[in-house]
Design a protein around this motif. Structure first.
Motif, mmCIF file in Angstrom:
data_model
loop_
_atom_site.group_PDB
_atom_site.id
_atom_site.type_symbol
_atom_site.label_atom_id
_atom_site.label_comp_id
_atom_site.label_asym_id
_atom_site.label_seq_id
_atom_site.Cartn_x
_atom_site.Cartn_y
_atom_site.Cartn_z
ATOM 1 N N ASP A 1 62.475 70.107 63.885
ATOM 2 C CA ASP A 1 62.114 71.459 63.468
ATOM 3 C C ASP A 1 60.982 71.301 62.456
ATOM 4 O O ASP A 1 60.718 70.181 61.989
ATOM 5 N N PRO A 2 60.274 72.373 62.107
ATOM 6 C CA PRO A 2 59.139 72.236 61.185
ATOM 7 C C PRO A 2 59.485 71.552 59.867
ATOM 8 O O PRO A 2 58.706 70.740 59.355
ATOM 9 N N GLN A 3 60.671 71.831 59.320
ATOM 10 C CA GLN A 3 61.061 71.240 58.043
ATOM 11 C C GLN A 3 61.204 69.724 58.148
ATOM 12 O O GLN A 3 60.726 68.977 57.297
ATOM 13 N N ARG A 4 61.860 69.259 59.207
ATOM 14 C CA ARG A 4 62.054 67.814 59.372
ATOM 15 C C ARG A 4 60.742 67.108 59.702
ATOM 16 O O ARG A 4 60.532 65.960 59.314
ATOM 17 N N LEU A 5 59.846 67.798 60.412
ATOM 18 C CA LEU A 5 58.544 67.199 60.697
ATOM 19 C C LEU A 5 57.755 66.993 59.407
ATOM 20 O O LEU A 5 57.143 65.935 59.203
ATOM 21 N N VAL A 6 57.796 67.973 58.528
ATOM 22 C CA VAL A 6 57.112 67.841 57.233
ATOM 23 C C VAL A 6 57.701 66.686 56.441
ATOM 24 O O VAL A 6 56.976 65.887 55.837
ATOM 25 N N VAL B 1 54.693 62.858 67.950
ATOM 26 C CA VAL B 1 53.839 63.939 67.466
ATOM 27 C C VAL B 1 52.421 63.426 67.230
ATOM 28 O O VAL B 1 51.435 64.064 67.628
ATOM 29 N N HIS C 1 55.614 70.732 71.026
ATOM 30 C CA HIS C 1 56.644 71.751 70.859
ATOM 31 C C HIS C 1 57.779 71.186 69.999
ATOM 32 O O HIS C 1 58.360 70.147 70.349
ATOM 33 N N LEU C 2 58.086 71.830 68.881
ATOM 34 C CA LEU C 2 59.214 71.442 68.034
ATOM 35 C C LEU C 2 60.418 72.253 68.500
ATOM 36 O O LEU C 2 60.513 73.456 68.247
ATOM 37 N N ASP D 1 66.307 74.751 63.104
ATOM 38 C CA ASP D 1 66.117 74.511 61.682
ATOM 39 C C ASP D 1 67.396 73.937 61.087
ATOM 40 O O ASP D 1 68.492 74.465 61.303
#
Length: 410
Positions: A65-70, A124, A135-136, A140
């Motif tokens: 999810d975006p948080q884990r990617l960051v 990624v 695509h993530l 979340d």
């Protein structure tokens, strides 16, 4: 393997890519290649490189999810965190759970020489280098934690917190059995330890629901220009993801909304209210039987136990003296504002008086691995202030009840 998977063998085959399991599902004109990986394996990184380097795919989907990617790609992301907002919005428990997960991942990285999730990060990076859409597809992590919390009862939550805490401060290497299970499972499931096996509700939320969620996101991301999609997911999700991708017919937007919803419950702390009612009843009886003198003594007991133990909790957290005084002053009035934890006030004062530095955030993952680090780092010490102050306040209310009725019985 279930019947649904066997029946679909004509369009979903099992293959191997660099030693990693693969499921292939064709649906709605799209060929989905589901690559099952181990989040702590160099072979999985190699499989990702081989797959994307083949040039066969129009898009890449990953179990993030975006948080884990960051968190994977930006080690300084924590330094941008606003702790005051975390406390005000009641997200300290979620923040502490994320710290536990980060500490567990760091232990694995130190022991195995590879960062957990390295294959997802590599997928990624390579997709972007090859101008492929990314695509993530995972849910979340905050939503998952909140849905887990709603499914567990009071004692289930206590066991969960205890399990996370035990894993957080463990200095032992991760056992071989656990590593082997991790290679076939899921990072979130592994971080919860033995409790995941004992709780069907927890297992369903962090594994079963996410299998379906990722299948839904794959269908929702459908694009006529993307006919061959590579999905990189943990091996533990492979069978469930393939099954839901083949069989789900509910509109993906509607299904996604269901799986992201956290039903609003009437946040009534029945256990606290019950204890409070019993204590207040005892104090009322004390006024009735012993007059103002006994009633005043019981009120003093209330203030002594709730305020004293809340202050002791803040003291044990290594809090600033004014934070300790705040805990002592606020705890006796807890019954009049049940929605705001006593620890929130002490933690806010601690944040104002000992504002974390940039260096505290940079060292957060390392410091979160040891108890000494939790006291040294201002971010984790604020978290300790919140948790131990709340624990002291709750214990104080219980002891007040015992003391009041002991006095009445005497």
């Amino acid at each position: 393997m279930n019947d649904a998977m066997n029946d679909s063998s004509q369009h979903a085959g099992t293959e191997l890519l660099a030693g990693q399991p693969v499921r292939i599902v064709e649906r709605d004109g799209v060929r989905y290649t589901l690559l099952g990986t181990a989040h702590v394996s160099l072979a999985s990184v190699q499989a990702v490189e081989e797959a994307i380097g083949s040039g066969q795919f129009d898009a890449v989907a990953v179990e993030l999810d975006p948080q884990r990617l960051v968190a994977l790609t930006n080690p300084n992301a924590m330094a941008q965190l606003d702790l005051v907002e975390v406390i005000r919005k009641g997200r300290v428990a979620l923040f502490a759970a994320n710290l536990a997960l980060a500490a567990y991942q760091r232990r694995l990285a130190d022991q195995l020489g590879i960062e957990p999730g390295a294959e997802l990060k590599r997928a990624v990076t390579l997709a972007k280098e090859n101008d492929l859409p990314v695509h993530l597809i995972d849910r979340d992590v905050g939503l998952t934690f909140r849905r887990v919390s709603q499914r567990l009862g009071f004692f289930g939550k206590i066991k969960l917190i205890a399990g996370l805490g035990a894993g957080l401060f463990s200095s032992e290497d991760v056992g071989e059995d656990e590593i082997e299970k991790l290679k076939q499972g899921d990072m979130l499931e592994s971080s919860f330890g033995e409790f995941a096996k004992e709780s069907p509700a927890l297992y369903e939320t962090i594994i079963g629901e996410r299998d379906r969620y990722m299948a839904t996101r794959l269908r929702q991301e459908h694009d006529s220009a993307q006919r061959n999609v590579l999905a990189v997911v943990g091996a533990g999700h492979l069978a469930g993801l393939a099954r839901y991708l083949e069989t789900d017919n509910e509109p993906p937007a509607q299904l996604r909304e269901q799986l992201e919803s956290v039903p609003r419950k009437r946040n009534i702390p029945w256990i606290t209210l019950t204890i409070l009612a019993v204590v207040l009843a005892g104090i009322g009886i004390g006024f009735w039987k012993g007059g103002m003198n006994m009633g005043a003594q019981m009120l003093a007991i209330w203030a002594l136990y709730t305020g004293g133990l809340a202050g002791l909790g803040a003291l044990l957290a290594g809090s600033h003296p004014l934070s300790i005084l705040t805990a002592i002053a606020v705890a006796p009035f807890k019954p009049f504002r049940l929605s705001i934890p006593t620890g929130a006030f002490a933690a806010l004062v601690e944040t104002r008086l000992r504002k974390p530095t940039y260096q505290d955030f940079l060292q957060l993952r390392d410091d979160a691995q040891t108890l000494k680090g939790w006291y040294r780092n201002r971010v984790t010490r604020i978290t300790l202030t919140f948790m131990l102050t709340n624990l002291g306040s709750i214990l104080g209310l219980w002891l007040t009840g015992f003391s009041v009725y002991g006095k009445l019985a005497g």
